[in-house]
Design an enzyme around this catalytic site. Structure first.
Site, PDB file in Angstrom:
ATOM      1  N   HIS A  72     -23.150 -56.684 -29.233  1.00 27.44           N
ATOM      2  CA  HIS A  72     -22.904 -58.093 -29.009  1.00 27.44           C
ATOM      3  C   HIS A  72     -21.724 -58.240 -27.940  1.00 27.44           C
ATOM      4  O   HIS A  72     -20.914 -57.579 -27.906  1.00 27.44           O
ATOM      5  CB  HIS A  72     -22.394 -58.510 -30.134  1.00 27.44           C
ATOM      6  CG  HIS A  72     -23.222 -58.634 -31.359  1.00 27.44           C
ATOM      7  ND1 HIS A  72     -23.301 -59.632 -32.623  1.00 27.44           N
ATOM      8  CD2 HIS A  72     -24.514 -58.368 -31.657  1.00 27.44           C
ATOM      9  CE1 HIS A  72     -24.276 -59.438 -33.360  1.00 27.44           C
ATOM     10  NE2 HIS A  72     -25.396 -58.672 -32.775  1.00 27.44           N
ATOM     11  N   TYR A 201     -18.375 -67.653 -36.595  1.00 23.95           N
ATOM     12  CA  TYR A 201     -17.080 -67.969 -37.472  1.00 23.95           C
ATOM     13  C   TYR A 201     -16.868 -69.347 -37.412  1.00 23.95           C
ATOM     14  O   TYR A 201     -16.777 -70.246 -36.666  1.00 23.95           O
ATOM     15  CB  TYR A 201     -15.688 -67.399 -36.411  1.00 23.95           C
ATOM     16  CG  TYR A 201     -15.672 -65.991 -36.790  1.00 23.95           C
ATOM     17  CD1 TYR A 201     -15.125 -65.041 -37.683  1.00 23.95           C
ATOM     18  CD2 TYR A 201     -16.481 -64.787 -35.761  1.00 23.95           C
ATOM     19  CE1 TYR A 201     -14.994 -63.386 -37.671  1.00 23.95           C
ATOM     20  CE2 TYR A 201     -16.526 -63.452 -35.641  1.00 23.95           C
ATOM     21  CZ  TYR A 201     -15.578 -62.896 -36.726  1.00 23.95           C
ATOM     22  OH  TYR A 201     -15.587 -61.661 -36.666  1.00 23.95           O
ATOM     23  N   PRO A 293      -9.970 -59.567 -43.262  1.00 26.19           N
ATOM     24  CA  PRO A 293     -11.015 -59.160 -42.669  1.00 26.19           C
ATOM     25  C   PRO A 293     -11.440 -59.947 -41.275  1.00 26.19           C
ATOM     26  O   PRO A 293     -12.378 -59.518 -40.627  1.00 26.19           O
ATOM     27  CB  PRO A 293     -12.277 -59.321 -43.645  1.00 26.19           C
ATOM     28  CG  PRO A 293     -11.650 -60.231 -44.618  1.00 26.19           C
ATOM     29  CD  PRO A 293     -10.134 -59.879 -44.484  1.00 26.19           C
ATOM     30  N   LYS A 297     -10.600 -55.748 -38.050  1.00 29.75           N
ATOM     31  CA  LYS A 297     -10.006 -54.635 -37.400  1.00 29.75           C
ATOM     32  C   LYS A 297      -9.944 -53.365 -38.329  1.00 29.75           C
ATOM     33  O   LYS A 297      -9.303 -52.532 -37.567  1.00 29.75           O
ATOM     34  CB  LYS A 297      -8.707 -55.464 -37.115  1.00 29.75           C
ATOM     35  CG  LYS A 297      -8.718 -56.302 -35.831  1.00 29.75           C
ATOM     36  CD  LYS A 297      -9.228 -55.749 -34.619  1.00 29.75           C
ATOM     37  CE  LYS A 297      -9.635 -56.725 -33.532  1.00 29.75           C
ATOM     38  NZ  LYS A 297     -10.445 -56.225 -32.715  1.00 29.75           N
ATOM     39  N   TYR A 385     -10.535 -59.505 -29.765  1.00 29.90           N
ATOM     40  CA  TYR A 385     -11.689 -59.063 -30.564  1.00 29.90           C
ATOM     41  C   TYR A 385     -12.211 -57.850 -30.266  1.00 29.90           C
ATOM     42  O   TYR A 385     -12.648 -57.214 -30.772  1.00 29.90           O
ATOM     43  CB  TYR A 385     -12.706 -60.381 -30.469  1.00 29.90           C
ATOM     44  CG  TYR A 385     -13.622 -60.567 -31.330  1.00 29.90           C
ATOM     45  CD1 TYR A 385     -13.385 -61.214 -33.008  1.00 29.90           C
ATOM     46  CD2 TYR A 385     -14.772 -59.527 -31.208  1.00 29.90           C
ATOM     47  CE1 TYR A 385     -14.237 -61.012 -33.868  1.00 29.90           C
ATOM     48  CE2 TYR A 385     -15.851 -59.792 -32.327  1.00 29.90           C
ATOM     49  CZ  TYR A 385     -15.729 -60.295 -33.664  1.00 29.90           C
ATOM     50  OH  TYR A 385     -16.474 -60.280 -34.535  1.00 29.90           O
TER      51      TYR A 385
END
Ligand code: APR
Ligand code: PHB
Length: 394
Positions: A72, A201, A293, A297, A385
C-alpha cells in the site's frame, strides 16, 4: 538442558528472535505457555513497515509475505464526511507499507522453525526465570507434570504484556509508564471484499472507525466502543449498521457485509518499561511496551527490538563484545518512544473522548484539515506511518 539463549514466549517476537539466532548458528529454545493453535487464534494488526519486511526477509521467512501481502502506497483519512488520501509513497520518497496479517507472520515463523527442526516447548506451565543477575541464568517450567530446567547464557523475555519476565524484574530497578484510554476497539473479520483498496481511518461524531483488510477477499473492520461494551452486545448486523453510519456515502454504498468469522473487543493502552535489560535478561516486544493500535506499530516495534537483540547476541558470541548488549535498552527505547508518541497522537486525533464535548471534535477536524492541506503536515503523518528509518536521529 543447556542452551545459549532461552526465549520465553512464542509470539512473533520470540519466534522471530529464534529464527535470526538460528541463522547465525546460535543455539536457542523457545518456551511457550499456550498451544500453537491458541497462539494462531489471536488476531492482531497487519501493517508492516519496510524495516519489518527487511527483518522477516533476513530471517528467511519473507517468501509468502511477498507473494500474498498487499503493498500500500497510501491510506485515507475520513473526517467531516469526506475522504482524503495521504499519498505515503510520494510524501516519503517512495516508501510503502505491506498489508499482511500478524497471524500469517506467526504462521510463517512457526513453519520455518519446524522445517529447521528447532525446539519449541508449547503448553509449558509454571514458567519461571532465575539468576539473571549472574552469568548462569536459568528457566524452569513444567510440561506434562514433569519439571524441566534450562541453563543458559541469556534469557529473552518475549512473553508479551502478561508475561513472567517483566514481572520477575526487581521492582526497584524498573520504571513503568502507562496510559489507559477510555474506550475499546470492537473488531470483526469477515470473508468479504474490502470496502476500499487501501485503509480508511475514520473520525466521526459517532466515534472512530477503521476499514482494514487481510487480502482482496478478507476484511478487517473496527469501531470505537465504550469500554463497558461486550462482544455479545454486538450482533453482526448491529456492527455493520454502525460502521455504515460512520462512513462517507461512497464507502457506505460499496460496503459488502457478511457473517463475521472473528469478533473481539480490545482495550487501548500506551505502556513502556524502562529499562529493557536486567543483567542477563532482556525484554522484547509486548513484554516491554504496548501501543494503542491506531497506526499499527506494535508488531513493527517488536521486530526492531528483536533485530537489535539478535545483533547484540551475535556480536557477543562472534566478537566477544558486550557493546550491543550494553546499548540494547537505550537503542530500543529511542525508537519505542517515537512510535509511542505517534500512536498516542494518532489515537488522540481520531477518537471521541468521553466528556470532552463538541469543541474537542472541532479541534480534531481543524487539525485534520491542516494536515491534509499542508505538505509538511501530510509528510509528518506519512513518514511516521511508513516507519522512521532505523538510524533516524543518530
Ligand atoms: N511463559 C511462557 N510463555 C508466555 C508466558 C509465560 N509465563 N506468558 C505469556 N507467554 C506467551 C504468550 O502466550 C504469547 O504467545 O508469550 C507470547 C507473547 O506473544 P505476544 O503477546 O504476541 O507478544 P510479542 O511476541 O511481543 O508480539 C508483539 O503482538 O500484541 C501484538 O501489537 C503487538 O503486534 C505486536 C506483537
Ligand atoms: C488491522 O488490519 O488489524 C489494523 C490495521 C491498521 C491499524 C490497526 C489495525 O492501524
Amino acid at each position: 538442558m543447556r542452551t545459549q539463549v532461552a526465549i520465553v514466549g512464542a509470539g512473533p517476537s520470540g519466534l522471530l528472535l529464534g529464527q535470526l539466532l538460528h541463522k547465525a548458528g546460535i543455539d536457542a529454545i523457545v518456551i511457550e505457555r499456550q498451544s500453537p493453535e491458541y497462539v494462531l487464534s489471536r488476531i492482531r494488526a497487519g501493517v508492516l513497515e519496510q524495516v519489518t519486511v527487511d527483518v522477516l526477509d533476513e530471517a528467511g521467512v519473507g517468501a509468502r509475505m511477498h507473494r500474498e501481502g498487499l503493498v500500500h502506497g497510501g491510506f485515507d483519512l475520513l473526517f467531516k464526511g469526506e475522504r482524503h488520501r495521504i499519498d505515503m509513497s510520494r510524501l516519503t520518497g517512495g516508501k510503502n507499507v505491506m498489508v499482511y496479517g500478524q497471524t500469517e507472520v506467526t504462521h510463517d515463523l512457526m513453519d520455518a522453525r519446524a522445517a529447521a527442526g528447532l525446539t519449541t516447548v508449547y503448553e509449558a506451565s509454571n514458567v519461571a526465570v532465575h539468576d539473571f543477575d549472574t552469568d548462569r541464568p536459568r528457566v524452569t517450567y513444567e510440561k506434562d507434570g514433569v519439571k524441566h530446567e534450562v541453563v543458559c547464557d541469556f534469557i529473552a523475555g518475549c512473553d508479551g504484556f502478561h508475561g513472567v519476565c517483566r514481572a520477575s524484574a526487581p521492582r526497584n530497578a524498573i520504571r513503568e509508564y502507562e496510559k489507559i484510554y477510555p474506550f475499546g476497539w470492537l473488531g470483526i473479520l469477515s470473508d468479504t471484499p474490502p470496502v476500499h483498496h487501501e485503509l480508511i481511518y475514520v473520525n466521526s461524531q459517532r466515534g472512530f472507525a477503521l476499514c482494514s483488510q487481510r487480502s482482496t477477499t478478507r476484511s478487517r473492520y473496527y469501531l470505537q466502543v465504550p469500554l463497558t461494551d461486550k462482544v455479545e452486545d454486538w450482533s453482526d448486523e448491529a456492527f455493520w449498521q454502525e460502521l455504515r453510519m460512520r462512513l462517507d456515502p461512497a464507502a457506505r454504498e460499496h460496503l459488502v457485509t457478511g457473517p463475521s468469522i472473528e469478533k473481539s473487543v480490545a482495550p487501548l493502552r500506551s505502556f513502556v518499561t524502562e529499562p529493557l535489560r536486567f543483567g542477563r535478561m532482556f525484554l522484547a516486544g509486548d513484554a516491554g511496551h504496548i501501543v494503542p493500535p491506531t497506526g499499527a506499530k506494535g508488531l513493527n516495534l517488536a521486530a526492531t527490538d528483536v533485530k537489535y537483540l539478535s545483533q547484540a547476541f551475535i556480536e557477543f558470541y562472534a566478537d566477544q563484545t558486550q557493546a550491543g548488549i550494553d546499548s540494547y535498552s537505550e537503542r530500543c527505547l529511542k525508537r519505542i518512544w517515537r512510535a509511542e508518541r505517534f500512536s498516542w497522537w494518532f489515537t488522540s486525533l481520531m477518537h471521541r473522548f468521553p466528556g470532552e464535548g463538541e469543541i474537542a471534535q472541532k479541534f480534531q477536524e481543524a487539525e485534520l484539515d491542516y494536515l491534509i492541506h499542508s505538505e509538511a503536515g501530510s509528510r509528518t503523518i506519512a513518514e511516521n506511518y511508513v516507519g522512521l528509518p532505523l538510524d533516524f536521529g543518530r
